[in-house]
Design a protein around this motif. Structure first.
Motif, PDB file in Angstrom:
ATOM      1  N   ARG A 107       0.835  -1.203   0.000  1.00 23.60           N
ATOM      2  CA  ARG A 107       0.000   0.000   0.000  1.00 23.60           C
ATOM      3  C   ARG A 107       0.872   1.257   0.000  1.00 23.60           C
ATOM      4  N   THR A 108       0.347   2.308  -0.557  1.00 27.33           N
ATOM      5  CA  THR A 108       0.945   3.627  -0.393  1.00 27.33           C
ATOM      6  C   THR A 108      -0.114   4.578   0.139  1.00 27.33           C
ATOM      7  N   ARG A 109       0.338   5.585   0.903  1.00 24.46           N
ATOM      8  CA  ARG A 109      -0.579   6.584   1.463  1.00 24.46           C
ATOM      9  C   ARG A 109      -0.090   7.989   1.125  1.00 24.46           C
ATOM     10  N   TYR A 110      -1.049   8.877   0.887  1.00 20.73           N
ATOM     11  CA  TYR A 110      -0.786  10.249   0.456  1.00 20.73           C
ATOM     12  C   TYR A 110      -1.678  11.153   1.314  1.00 20.73           C
ATOM     13  N   ALA A 111      -1.079  11.965   2.195  1.00 14.51           N
ATOM     14  CA  ALA A 111      -1.868  12.679   3.201  1.00 14.51           C
ATOM     15  C   ALA A 111      -1.673  14.189   3.158  1.00 14.51           C
ATOM     16  N   HIS A 112      -2.583  14.897   3.863  1.00 13.51           N
ATOM     17  CA  HIS A 112      -2.638  16.356   3.973  1.00 13.51           C
ATOM     18  C   HIS A 112      -3.042  17.013   2.646  1.00 13.51           C
ATOM     19  N   LEU A 113      -3.787  16.298   1.799  1.00 15.67           N
ATOM     20  CA  LEU A 113      -4.169  16.825   0.492  1.00 15.67           C
ATOM     21  C   LEU A 113      -5.144  17.993   0.625  1.00 15.67           C
ATOM     22  N   SER A 114      -5.015  18.953  -0.271  1.00 16.26           N
ATOM     23  CA  SER A 114      -5.972  20.064  -0.285  1.00 16.26           C
ATOM     24  C   SER A 114      -7.263  19.659  -0.981  1.00 16.26           C
ATOM     25  N   SER A 115      -7.157  18.720  -1.918  1.00 13.33           N
ATOM     26  CA  SER A 115      -8.331  18.239  -2.642  1.00 13.33           C
ATOM     27  C   SER A 115      -8.059  16.822  -3.119  1.00 13.33           C
ATOM     28  N   MET A 116      -9.152  16.091  -3.419  1.00 16.76           N
ATOM     29  CA  MET A 116      -9.042  14.738  -3.942  1.00 16.76           C
ATOM     30  C   MET A 116      -9.952  14.618  -5.162  1.00 16.76           C
ATOM     31  N   VAL A 117      -9.621  13.701  -6.065  1.00 12.70           N
ATOM     32  CA  VAL A 117     -10.419  13.579  -7.286  1.00 12.70           C
ATOM     33  C   VAL A 117     -11.736  12.871  -7.035  1.00 12.70           C
ATOM     34  N   ARG A 118     -11.879  12.244  -5.873  1.00  9.78           N
ATOM     35  CA  ARG A 118     -13.154  11.664  -5.465  1.00  9.78           C
ATOM     36  C   ARG A 118     -13.406  11.999  -4.003  1.00  9.78           C
ATOM     37  N   GLY A 119     -14.675  11.977  -3.614  1.00  7.91           N
ATOM     38  CA  GLY A 119     -15.033  12.287  -2.250  1.00  7.91           C
ATOM     39  C   GLY A 119     -14.690  11.167  -1.289  1.00  7.91           C
ATOM     40  N   ALA A 120     -14.663  11.499   0.014  1.00  2.00           N
ATOM     41  CA  ALA A 120     -14.373  10.510   1.043  1.00  2.00           C
ATOM     42  C   ALA A 120     -15.352   9.353   0.940  1.00  2.00           C
ATOM     43  N   GLY A 121     -14.822   8.139   1.026  1.00  5.07           N
ATOM     44  CA  GLY A 121     -15.641   6.948   0.887  1.00  5.07           C
ATOM     45  C   GLY A 121     -15.629   6.378  -0.518  1.00  5.07           C
ATOM     46  N   GLY A 122     -15.121   7.145  -1.481  1.00  5.85           N
ATOM     47  CA  GLY A 122     -15.064   6.696  -2.865  1.00  5.85           C
ATOM     48  C   GLY A 122     -13.825   5.865  -3.135  1.00  5.85           C
ATOM     49  N   SER A 123     -13.818   5.195  -4.269  1.00  7.71           N
ATOM     50  CA  SER A 123     -12.660   4.415  -4.695  1.00  7.71           C
ATOM     51  C   SER A 123     -12.611   4.401  -6.212  1.00  7.71           C
ATOM     52  N   MET A 124     -11.449   4.094  -6.763  1.00  7.73           N
ATOM     53  CA  MET A 124     -11.292   4.013  -8.206  1.00  7.73           C
ATOM     54  C   MET A 124     -10.036   3.234  -8.543  1.00  7.73           C
TER      55      MET A 124
END
Length: 299
Positions: A107-124
């Motif tokens: 796994r990799t993790r990417y944190a403190h983002l200002s925005s995400m391409v999908r909302g929380a709870g989403g996956s792609m």
């Protein structure tokens, strides 16, 4: 200079006070099999800082400014292919963050983002180089940076992660130049065989905010903050240069759907519409493989 050079060790702990207790940790564990690129656009160089001894969890990387190039607002890309899961921890810990689970279970993790391409709870599903968000300072961060982790399938930290062929061990700080998306000469990190990118198709000022995989391609939703317009384009990854069925559509809620469909060699679209402060339904198809979103990305 920027905040990272001035930060004190106690503050570092507060910045990335993560829920480490929920995941077993092993300093000796190493992520194997999957090869990782830098999480930034092709040609971008930023400092990879593996703090010691106060960074939590040990072995995580803070990506920071390099030679006057600011990391704040930079697009964040998947360092390797997998399935991305989107989360929001609010004003503590990671803030907005993404975990990508890779084919070997790591796994990799990417944190403190200002925005995400999908909302929380989403996956792609993501390819190496797929955009997943932008650098910010959400959660416990005291200044803009990208918190990055490589973990084994069991959840243990790789304390000497390697990105773009550069190993950054505990206590080291190294500049890393990204080759993410440089392959094939196309400039398209998710589709090196296609000479076009979603940004090129939609035009200046547009940035990808979401995408969905198709058999033989991917459909993209872009947004232009300058004029409030959305744009949808479907890029082919098979039969490139040959005229085959492909489509793209965009539907602001309460308005008529706009569609571009036909036999195209490289992509369908762009389909544009002003949708500021509106929800949109969007999607496209390549052959018989199709995607239709719910109404989302409101406002």
């Amino acid at each position: 200079m920027t905040w990272p050079k001035l930060i004190k060790s106690a503050t570092v702990t507060a910045i990335c006070a993560l829920a480490a207790a929920t995941i077993p940790q092993a300093a000796s564990a190493q992520v194997a099999a999957v090869s990782h690129k830098s999480p930034f656009n092709c040609g971008k160089t930023f400092n990879a800082n593996n703090w010691k001894p106060t960074h939590n969890p040990a072995g995580s990387i803070d990506w920071q400014d390099y030679n006057g190039d600011g990391v704040n607002g930079e697009q964040v890309r998947a360092t390797a292919a997998g399935t991305a899961y989107f989360h929001d921890a609010g004003g503590t810990s990671y803030g907005k963050w993404v975990e990508i689970r890779h084919s070997d279970g790591s796994r990799t993790r990417y944190a403190h983002l200002s925005s995400m391409v999908r909302g929380a709870g989403g996956s792609m599903s993501v390819a190496q180089g797929t955009a997943i968000g932008a650098v910010g300072a959400t959660g416990g961060a005291k200044g803009p940076h990208l918190h990055y982790e490589q973990r084994t399938a069991g959840g243990s930290m790789d304390t000497s992660p390697t990105v773009d062929g550069v190993t950054v061990s505990l206590g080291q700080k190294k500049p890393v130049k990204s080759t993410n998306g440089c392959g094939g000469g196309s400039g398209n990190p998710t589709n090196p065989g296609n000479p076009y990118t979603p940004e090129r198709a939609c035009g200046s000022g547009y940035a990808v905010i979401d995408s969905a995989a198709l058999a033989g391609g991917r459909t993209y939703l872009l947004y232009n903050a300058g004029n409030g317009n959305n744009c949808v384009v479907t890029m082919k990854s098979s039969n490139i240069g040959k005229s085959t069925a492909v489509s793209a559509f965009l539907e602001p809620q309460g308005e008529r759907r706009a569609t571009d469909s036909g036999n195209y060699g490289y992509y369908a679209g762009p389909v544009r519409s002003n949708a500021a402060k509106q929800c949109v339904r969007w999607g496209g198809s390549v052959g018989s493989s199709a995607y239709t979103s719910p109404f989302e990305h409101c406002g």
